[in-house]
Design a protein around this motif. Structure first.
Motif, mmCIF file in Angstrom:
data_model
loop_
_atom_site.group_PDB
_atom_site.id
_atom_site.type_symbol
_atom_site.label_atom_id
_atom_site.label_comp_id
_atom_site.label_asym_id
_atom_site.label_seq_id
_atom_site.Cartn_x
_atom_site.Cartn_y
_atom_site.Cartn_z
ATOM 1 N N GLU A 293 3.481 -5.754 10.492
ATOM 2 C CA GLU A 293 2.722 -4.843 9.631
ATOM 3 C C GLU A 293 1.890 -3.924 10.524
ATOM 4 O O GLU A 293 0.992 -4.371 11.237
ATOM 5 C CB GLU A 293 1.811 -5.575 8.651
ATOM 6 N N HIS A 294 2.190 -2.630 10.451
ATOM 7 C CA HIS A 294 1.439 -1.586 11.133
ATOM 8 C C HIS A 294 0.880 -0.684 10.045
ATOM 9 O O HIS A 294 1.639 0.019 9.374
ATOM 10 C CB HIS A 294 2.340 -0.800 12.088
ATOM 11 N N ARG A 295 -0.428 -0.666 9.880
ATOM 12 C CA ARG A 295 -1.017 -0.048 8.698
ATOM 13 C C ARG A 295 -2.366 0.573 9.003
ATOM 14 O O ARG A 295 -2.826 0.605 10.149
ATOM 15 C CB ARG A 295 -1.166 -1.091 7.590
ATOM 16 N N GLU B 77 -1.686 3.720 11.121
ATOM 17 C CA GLU B 77 -1.324 4.278 9.819
ATOM 18 C C GLU B 77 -0.285 5.381 9.890
ATOM 19 O O GLU B 77 0.232 5.812 8.862
ATOM 20 C CB GLU B 77 -2.570 4.768 9.064
ATOM 21 N N SER C 72 2.659 5.013 11.093
ATOM 22 C CA SER C 72 3.978 4.386 11.213
ATOM 23 C C SER C 72 4.904 4.790 10.067
ATOM 24 O O SER C 72 4.465 4.976 8.926
ATOM 25 C CB SER C 72 3.837 2.865 11.224
ATOM 26 N N GLN D 143 5.357 0.565 6.908
ATOM 27 C CA GLN D 143 4.147 -0.264 6.980
ATOM 28 C C GLN D 143 4.517 -1.713 7.268
ATOM 29 O O GLN D 143 3.875 -2.371 8.079
ATOM 30 C CB GLN D 143 3.350 -0.171 5.679
ATOM 31 N N GLU D 144 5.551 -2.207 6.572
ATOM 32 C CA GLU D 144 6.031 -3.559 6.820
ATOM 33 C C GLU D 144 7.503 -3.549 7.189
ATOM 34 O O GLU D 144 8.300 -2.821 6.570
ATOM 35 C CB GLU D 144 5.852 -4.466 5.586
ATOM 36 N N GLY E 58 4.234 2.545 3.540
ATOM 37 C CA GLY E 58 2.885 2.380 3.024
ATOM 38 C C GLY E 58 2.673 3.213 1.773
ATOM 39 O O GLY E 58 3.540 3.991 1.357
ATOM 40 N N SER F 260 0.016 8.017 3.568
ATOM 41 C CA SER F 260 1.043 8.445 4.514
ATOM 42 C C SER F 260 0.634 9.772 5.151
ATOM 43 O O SER F 260 -0.143 10.545 4.569
ATOM 44 C CB SER F 260 2.399 8.593 3.826
#
Length: 361
Positions: free
Chosen positions: A154-156, A246, A248, A251-252, A269, A274
Protein backbone atom coordinates in the motif's frame (compact mmCIF):
# COMPACT_ATOMS: atom_id res chain seq x y z
CA UNK A 1 -41.57 -4.71 4.53
CA UNK A 2 -40.75 -1.96 7.05
CA UNK A 3 -37.47 -0.16 6.50
CA UNK A 4 -34.53 -1.14 8.68
CA UNK A 5 -33.62 1.87 10.82
CA UNK A 6 -29.93 2.56 11.39
CA UNK A 7 -28.28 4.48 14.19
CA UNK A 8 -24.81 5.91 13.51
CA UNK A 9 -22.63 6.27 16.60
CA UNK A 10 -19.76 8.52 15.60
CA UNK A 11 -20.56 10.70 12.61
CA UNK A 12 -17.16 11.94 11.50
CA UNK A 13 -15.50 11.14 8.19
CA UNK A 14 -16.10 7.39 8.26
CA UNK A 15 -19.52 7.69 9.87
CA UNK A 16 -20.57 9.95 7.01
CA UNK A 17 -19.26 7.43 4.47
CA UNK A 18 -21.50 4.84 6.12
CA UNK A 19 -24.49 7.19 5.88
CA UNK A 20 -23.94 7.83 2.16
CA UNK A 21 -23.75 4.11 1.45
CA UNK A 22 -26.73 3.13 3.59
CA UNK A 23 -28.78 5.66 1.63
CA UNK A 24 -28.02 3.72 -1.57
CA UNK A 25 -29.71 0.58 -0.18
CA UNK A 26 -33.45 0.20 -0.77
CA UNK A 27 -35.19 -0.54 2.52
CA UNK A 28 -32.51 1.03 4.74
CA UNK A 29 -32.60 4.47 6.31
CA UNK A 30 -30.64 6.36 8.94
CA UNK A 31 -32.96 7.48 11.72
CA UNK A 32 -30.44 8.57 14.36
CA UNK A 33 -26.89 9.92 14.50
CA UNK A 34 -24.78 11.00 17.41
CA UNK A 35 -21.51 12.86 17.79
CA UNK A 36 -20.19 15.32 20.39
CA UNK A 37 -18.76 17.56 17.65
CA UNK A 38 -21.31 20.09 16.39
CA UNK A 39 -19.93 20.30 12.85
CA UNK A 40 -19.78 16.53 12.31
CA UNK A 41 -23.23 16.06 13.81
CA UNK A 42 -24.77 18.74 11.61
CA UNK A 43 -23.11 17.39 8.46
CA UNK A 44 -24.40 13.90 9.24
CA UNK A 45 -27.92 15.11 9.92
CA UNK A 46 -27.94 16.78 6.50
CA UNK A 47 -26.58 13.64 4.80
CA UNK A 48 -29.10 11.35 6.48
CA UNK A 49 -32.03 13.49 5.37
CA UNK A 50 -35.56 13.94 6.63
CA UNK A 51 -36.60 12.01 9.71
CA UNK A 52 -33.16 11.63 11.26
CA UNK A 53 -32.82 12.60 14.93
CA UNK A 54 -29.49 13.87 16.27
CA UNK A 55 -27.87 13.30 19.65
CA UNK A 56 -24.65 14.32 21.35
CA UNK A 57 -24.12 10.96 23.12
CA UNK A 58 -24.65 7.31 22.28
CA UNK A 59 -26.52 6.87 25.58
CA UNK A 60 -29.15 9.38 24.43
CA UNK A 61 -29.37 7.76 21.01
CA UNK A 62 -29.95 4.33 22.54
CA UNK A 63 -32.55 5.65 24.98
CA UNK A 64 -34.60 7.09 22.11
CA UNK A 65 -35.40 3.62 20.73
CA UNK A 66 -35.20 4.72 17.09
CA UNK A 67 -32.91 2.01 15.70
CA UNK A 68 -33.05 -1.57 14.47
CA UNK A 69 -29.29 -1.76 13.83
CA UNK A 70 -26.19 0.19 14.84
CA UNK A 71 -23.03 1.34 13.08
CA UNK A 72 -20.15 2.27 15.40
CA UNK A 73 -17.61 4.63 13.83
CA UNK A 74 -16.18 6.51 16.80
CA UNK A 75 -12.40 6.97 17.19
CA UNK A 76 -10.60 3.66 17.77
CA UNK A 77 -9.86 4.12 21.47
CA UNK A 78 -13.56 4.68 22.17
CA UNK A 79 -14.78 1.43 20.57
CA UNK A 80 -14.52 -0.61 23.75
CA UNK A 81 -16.58 1.67 25.98
CA UNK A 82 -19.27 2.22 23.35
CA UNK A 83 -19.54 -1.54 22.74
CA UNK A 84 -19.79 -2.21 26.48
CA UNK A 85 -22.66 0.27 26.63
CA UNK A 86 -24.62 -0.91 23.56
CA UNK A 87 -24.08 -4.68 23.49
CA UNK A 88 -26.79 -5.33 26.13
CA UNK A 89 -29.42 -3.83 23.81
CA UNK A 90 -29.04 -6.92 21.57
CA UNK A 91 -29.27 -5.01 18.29
CA UNK A 92 -27.27 -6.02 15.19
CA UNK A 93 -24.02 -4.05 15.12
CA UNK A 94 -21.50 -3.14 12.43
CA UNK A 95 -18.39 -1.89 14.27
CA UNK A 96 -15.55 -0.22 12.43
CA UNK A 97 -12.08 -1.67 12.46
CA UNK A 98 -10.00 -2.07 14.53
CA UNK A 99 -12.32 -3.85 16.95
CA UNK A 100 -10.45 -2.27 19.87
CA UNK A 101 -6.95 -0.92 20.39
CA UNK A 102 -5.99 -3.36 23.17
CA UNK A 103 -6.27 -7.14 23.29
CA UNK A 104 -7.93 -7.28 26.74
CA UNK A 105 -10.62 -4.92 25.46
CA UNK A 106 -11.21 -7.15 22.42
CA UNK A 107 -11.47 -10.19 24.70
CA UNK A 108 -13.90 -8.33 26.94
CA UNK A 109 -16.16 -7.58 23.97
CA UNK A 110 -16.10 -11.22 22.84
CA UNK A 111 -17.09 -12.36 26.33
CA UNK A 112 -19.98 -9.89 26.49
CA UNK A 113 -21.20 -10.86 23.03
CA UNK A 114 -21.62 -14.49 24.12
CA UNK A 115 -24.71 -13.39 26.05
CA UNK A 116 -26.36 -11.97 22.91
CA UNK A 117 -28.40 -13.41 20.07
CA UNK A 118 -27.98 -10.42 17.71
CA UNK A 119 -24.88 -10.44 15.46
CA UNK A 120 -21.82 -8.19 15.57
CA UNK A 121 -20.00 -7.68 12.26
CA UNK A 122 -16.51 -6.13 12.19
CA UNK A 123 -16.14 -3.72 9.27
CA UNK A 124 -13.26 -5.08 7.19
CA UNK A 125 -14.09 -3.19 4.00
CA UNK A 126 -11.11 -4.42 2.02
CA UNK A 127 -12.63 -7.90 1.73
CA UNK A 128 -15.38 -6.33 -0.37
CA UNK A 129 -13.37 -4.33 -2.89
CA UNK A 130 -14.38 -5.89 -6.25
CA UNK A 131 -10.77 -6.58 -7.38
CA UNK A 132 -9.98 -8.13 -4.00
CA UNK A 133 -13.13 -10.27 -4.18
CA UNK A 134 -11.95 -11.45 -7.60
CA UNK A 135 -8.57 -12.30 -6.08
CA UNK A 136 -10.20 -14.18 -3.21
CA UNK A 137 -12.28 -16.15 -5.69
CA UNK A 138 -9.18 -17.00 -7.73
CA UNK A 139 -7.31 -18.37 -4.74
CA UNK A 140 -10.25 -20.31 -3.31
CA UNK A 141 -11.06 -21.77 -6.75
CA UNK A 142 -7.50 -23.03 -7.11
CA UNK A 143 -6.48 -20.73 -9.97
CA UNK A 144 -3.13 -20.11 -8.28
CA UNK A 145 -2.62 -23.64 -7.05
CA UNK A 146 -1.52 -24.04 -3.44
CA UNK A 147 -0.86 -20.60 -1.93
CA UNK A 148 2.75 -20.11 -0.86
CA UNK A 149 3.29 -16.34 -0.58
CA UNK A 150 1.12 -13.27 -0.02
CA UNK A 151 2.47 -9.78 -0.74
CA UNK A 152 0.51 -6.61 -0.01
CA UNK A 153 1.81 -3.18 -0.97
CA UNK A 154 0.00 0.00 0.00
CA UNK A 155 1.48 3.30 -1.21
CA UNK A 156 -0.93 6.07 -0.30
CA UNK A 157 -1.60 9.52 1.13
CA UNK A 158 -1.00 10.40 4.82
CA UNK A 159 -3.68 10.04 7.47
CA UNK A 160 -6.27 12.77 6.99
CA UNK A 161 -6.97 15.42 9.59
CA UNK A 162 -9.70 14.35 11.99
CA UNK A 163 -11.51 15.97 14.90
CA UNK A 164 -9.12 16.64 17.74
CA UNK A 165 -6.26 15.10 15.73
CA UNK A 166 -6.99 11.82 17.47
CA UNK A 167 -5.47 9.78 14.63
CA UNK A 168 -2.02 11.32 15.13
CA UNK A 169 -1.22 9.29 18.25
CA UNK A 170 -0.68 5.60 18.98
CA UNK A 171 -2.60 5.76 22.26
CA UNK A 172 -5.76 6.59 20.30
CA UNK A 173 -5.27 4.53 17.14
CA UNK A 174 -3.52 1.45 18.49
CA UNK A 175 -0.68 2.35 16.11
CA UNK A 176 -0.64 2.55 12.32
CA UNK A 177 -0.10 -1.20 11.98
CA UNK A 178 -3.34 -1.71 13.93
CA UNK A 179 -5.41 1.24 12.68
CA UNK A 180 -4.57 0.97 8.99
CA UNK A 181 -3.13 -2.48 8.53
CA UNK A 182 -5.55 -4.72 10.43
CA UNK A 183 -7.36 -4.86 7.04
CA UNK A 184 -4.33 -6.44 5.44
CA UNK A 185 -3.63 -8.90 8.22
CA UNK A 186 -7.28 -9.96 7.99
CA UNK A 187 -6.83 -10.57 4.26
CA UNK A 188 -3.65 -12.56 4.88
CA UNK A 189 -5.45 -14.87 7.33
CA UNK A 190 -8.36 -15.26 4.94
CA UNK A 191 -6.15 -16.12 1.97
CA UNK A 192 -3.68 -18.32 3.87
CA UNK A 193 -6.51 -20.15 5.69
CA UNK A 194 -4.12 -20.29 8.62
CA UNK A 195 -3.07 -18.51 11.79
CA UNK A 196 0.17 -16.58 12.38
CA UNK A 197 3.03 -18.06 14.37
CA UNK A 198 5.63 -15.28 13.99
CA UNK A 199 5.56 -11.55 13.19
CA UNK A 200 8.55 -9.33 12.42
CA UNK A 201 8.35 -5.64 11.52
CA UNK A 202 10.53 -2.65 10.77
CA UNK A 203 8.93 0.77 10.63
CA UNK A 204 9.32 4.45 11.48
CA UNK A 205 7.73 7.89 11.55
CA UNK A 206 9.98 9.57 9.01
CA UNK A 207 8.03 12.14 7.00
CA UNK A 208 4.42 12.85 7.96
CA UNK A 209 3.39 15.32 10.69
CA UNK A 210 6.97 16.03 11.79
CA UNK A 211 6.14 19.74 12.06
CA UNK A 212 2.89 19.22 13.99
CA UNK A 213 2.48 19.70 17.73
CA UNK A 214 -0.70 19.00 19.66
CA UNK A 215 -0.81 19.89 23.35
CA UNK A 216 2.97 19.91 23.28
CA UNK A 217 3.26 16.47 21.70
CA UNK A 218 4.58 15.46 18.28
CA UNK A 219 2.56 12.78 16.44
CA UNK A 220 4.04 9.30 16.89
CA UNK A 221 2.16 7.15 14.35
CA UNK A 222 4.35 5.23 11.91
CA UNK A 223 4.19 6.38 8.30
CA UNK A 224 6.13 3.53 6.66
CA UNK A 225 7.19 0.00 7.35
CA UNK A 226 7.57 -3.63 6.38
CA UNK A 227 5.89 -6.54 8.17
CA UNK A 228 6.54 -10.26 7.66
CA UNK A 229 4.00 -12.78 8.95
CA UNK A 230 4.72 -16.52 9.08
CA UNK A 231 1.66 -18.77 9.19
CA UNK A 232 1.25 -22.20 10.76
CA UNK A 233 0.78 -23.92 7.38
CA UNK A 234 4.02 -22.54 5.91
CA UNK A 235 2.48 -19.62 4.00
CA UNK A 236 4.38 -16.35 4.38
CA UNK A 237 2.91 -12.88 4.10
CA UNK A 238 4.61 -9.52 3.64
CA UNK A 239 3.19 -6.03 3.97
CA UNK A 240 4.89 -2.94 2.56
CA UNK A 241 3.33 0.32 3.72
CA UNK A 242 4.23 3.87 2.72
CA UNK A 243 1.95 6.76 3.65
CA UNK A 244 3.79 9.48 1.75
CA UNK A 245 3.41 8.05 -1.75
CA UNK A 246 0.12 9.54 -2.93
CA UNK A 247 1.42 9.91 -6.49
CA UNK A 248 1.40 6.14 -7.04
CA UNK A 249 -0.59 4.66 -9.92
CA UNK A 250 -1.98 1.93 -7.66
CA UNK A 251 -2.76 2.53 -4.00
CA UNK A 252 -2.91 -1.20 -3.26
CA UNK A 253 -1.25 -4.09 -5.04
CA UNK A 254 -2.25 -7.40 -3.44
CA UNK A 255 -0.42 -10.44 -4.80
CA UNK A 256 -0.95 -14.11 -4.09
CA UNK A 257 1.60 -16.55 -5.46
CA UNK A 258 0.84 -20.25 -5.65
CA UNK A 259 2.71 -23.14 -7.13
CA UNK A 260 0.78 -22.74 -10.42
CA UNK A 261 0.21 -19.01 -10.87
CA UNK A 262 0.37 -15.53 -9.45
CA UNK A 263 -2.85 -13.54 -8.92
CA UNK A 264 -2.86 -9.81 -8.30
CA UNK A 265 -5.48 -7.20 -7.42
CA UNK A 266 -4.51 -3.64 -8.39
CA UNK A 267 -6.57 -0.92 -6.74
CA UNK A 268 -6.37 2.83 -7.44
CA UNK A 269 -6.73 5.36 -4.67
CA UNK A 270 -9.81 7.58 -4.31
CA UNK A 271 -10.26 9.90 -7.29
CA UNK A 272 -10.27 12.98 -5.06
CA UNK A 273 -6.73 12.18 -3.94
CA UNK A 274 -5.30 11.14 -7.30
CA UNK A 275 -2.81 13.51 -9.02
CA UNK A 276 -5.22 14.37 -11.84
CA UNK A 277 -8.50 13.84 -9.99
CA UNK A 278 -9.51 11.16 -12.48
CA UNK A 279 -11.44 8.04 -11.59
CA UNK A 280 -9.66 4.85 -12.63
CA UNK A 281 -10.81 1.26 -12.81
CA UNK A 282 -9.11 -1.46 -10.82
CA UNK A 283 -7.52 -4.53 -12.38
CA UNK A 284 -7.12 -8.23 -11.72
CA UNK A 285 -4.15 -10.04 -13.22
CA UNK A 286 -3.53 -13.79 -13.37
CA UNK A 287 -0.06 -14.94 -14.44
CA UNK A 288 0.10 -18.75 -14.91
CA UNK A 289 3.53 -20.32 -14.84
CA UNK A 290 2.72 -22.72 -17.69
CA UNK A 291 1.71 -20.15 -20.31
CA UNK A 292 3.90 -17.30 -19.04
CA UNK A 293 1.16 -14.98 -20.36
CA UNK A 294 -0.78 -12.52 -18.21
CA UNK A 295 -4.57 -12.66 -18.19
CA UNK A 296 -5.73 -9.14 -17.33
CA UNK A 297 -9.25 -8.08 -16.36
CA UNK A 298 -10.49 -4.52 -15.90
CA UNK A 299 -13.02 -4.28 -13.05
CA UNK A 300 -15.43 -1.38 -13.23
CA UNK A 301 -17.49 -0.08 -10.31
CA UNK A 302 -20.58 2.09 -10.74
CA UNK A 303 -19.74 5.79 -10.37
CA UNK A 304 -22.52 6.38 -7.82
CA UNK A 305 -21.05 3.69 -5.57
CA UNK A 306 -17.50 5.01 -5.98
CA UNK A 307 -18.67 8.52 -5.13
CA UNK A 308 -20.19 7.36 -1.83
CA UNK A 309 -16.81 6.73 -0.18
CA UNK A 310 -13.06 6.41 -0.34
CA UNK A 311 -12.78 2.60 -0.34
CA UNK A 312 -13.40 1.74 -3.99
CA UNK A 313 -17.02 0.71 -3.44
CA UNK A 314 -16.27 -1.75 -0.66
CA UNK A 315 -18.27 0.09 2.01
CA UNK A 316 -21.40 -0.23 -0.14
CA UNK A 317 -20.90 -3.91 -0.92
CA UNK A 318 -20.23 -4.66 2.73
CA UNK A 319 -23.40 -2.80 3.72
CA UNK A 320 -25.42 -4.80 1.20
CA UNK A 321 -24.37 -8.00 2.96
CA UNK A 322 -24.86 -6.57 6.45
CA UNK A 323 -28.34 -5.35 5.47
CA UNK A 324 -29.26 -8.78 4.07
CA UNK A 325 -28.10 -10.41 7.31
CA UNK A 326 -30.19 -8.04 9.44
CA UNK A 327 -33.24 -8.45 7.19
CA UNK A 328 -33.09 -12.19 6.52
CA UNK A 329 -31.04 -13.59 9.41
CA UNK A 330 -27.66 -15.22 9.25
CA UNK A 331 -24.21 -14.74 10.70
CA UNK A 332 -21.52 -12.11 10.11
CA UNK A 333 -18.94 -12.81 7.42
CA UNK A 334 -16.38 -10.97 9.58
CA UNK A 335 -16.69 -12.08 13.18
CA UNK A 336 -15.53 -10.64 16.45
CA UNK A 337 -12.84 -13.34 16.51
CA UNK A 338 -11.64 -12.14 13.10
CA UNK A 339 -11.50 -8.62 14.50
CA UNK A 340 -9.51 -9.71 17.54
CA UNK A 341 -7.03 -11.73 15.50
CA UNK A 342 -6.31 -8.87 13.10
CA UNK A 343 -5.67 -6.58 16.08
CA UNK A 344 -3.36 -9.18 17.64
CA UNK A 345 -1.18 -9.27 14.51
CA UNK A 346 -1.14 -5.47 14.28
CA UNK A 347 -0.11 -5.07 17.92
CA UNK A 348 2.61 -7.69 17.45
CA UNK A 349 3.90 -5.77 14.42
CA UNK A 350 3.88 -2.49 16.37
CA UNK A 351 5.85 -4.15 19.19
CA UNK A 352 8.34 -5.65 16.76
CA UNK A 353 8.86 -2.33 14.97
CA UNK A 354 9.59 -0.62 18.29
CA UNK A 355 11.86 -3.27 19.78
CA UNK A 356 13.42 -5.00 16.76
CA UNK A 357 12.27 -8.33 18.19
CA UNK A 358 10.18 -10.91 16.38
CA UNK A 359 6.95 -11.80 18.16
CA UNK A 360 6.19 -15.51 18.37
CA UNK A 361 2.64 -16.65 19.11
Amino acid sequence: MTDIRYGIIGSGMMGQEHIRNIRLIDGARVTAVCDPDDEMRNQSEALAGHGCEVFTTHEALMAAGLCDALVIAVPNHLHHQVLVDVLPANLPILVEKPLCTKLPDCEDVLAMAEQRTAPVWVAMEYRYMPPVERLLHATSAGETGAVRMISIREHRFPFLKKVGNWNRFNQNTGGTLVEKCCHFFDLMRLIAKAEPVRVYASGAADVNFRDEHHDGRTPDVLDNGFVIVDFDNGVRGMLELCMFAEGSQWQEAISVIGDNAKAEALVPGPARFSPDGAERASEFVLSPRASKTEQRETIEVDHTILAAGDHHGSTFFQHQKFFAMVRDGGVPEVTLKDGLKSVRIGLAAEHSAKTGEAVVF
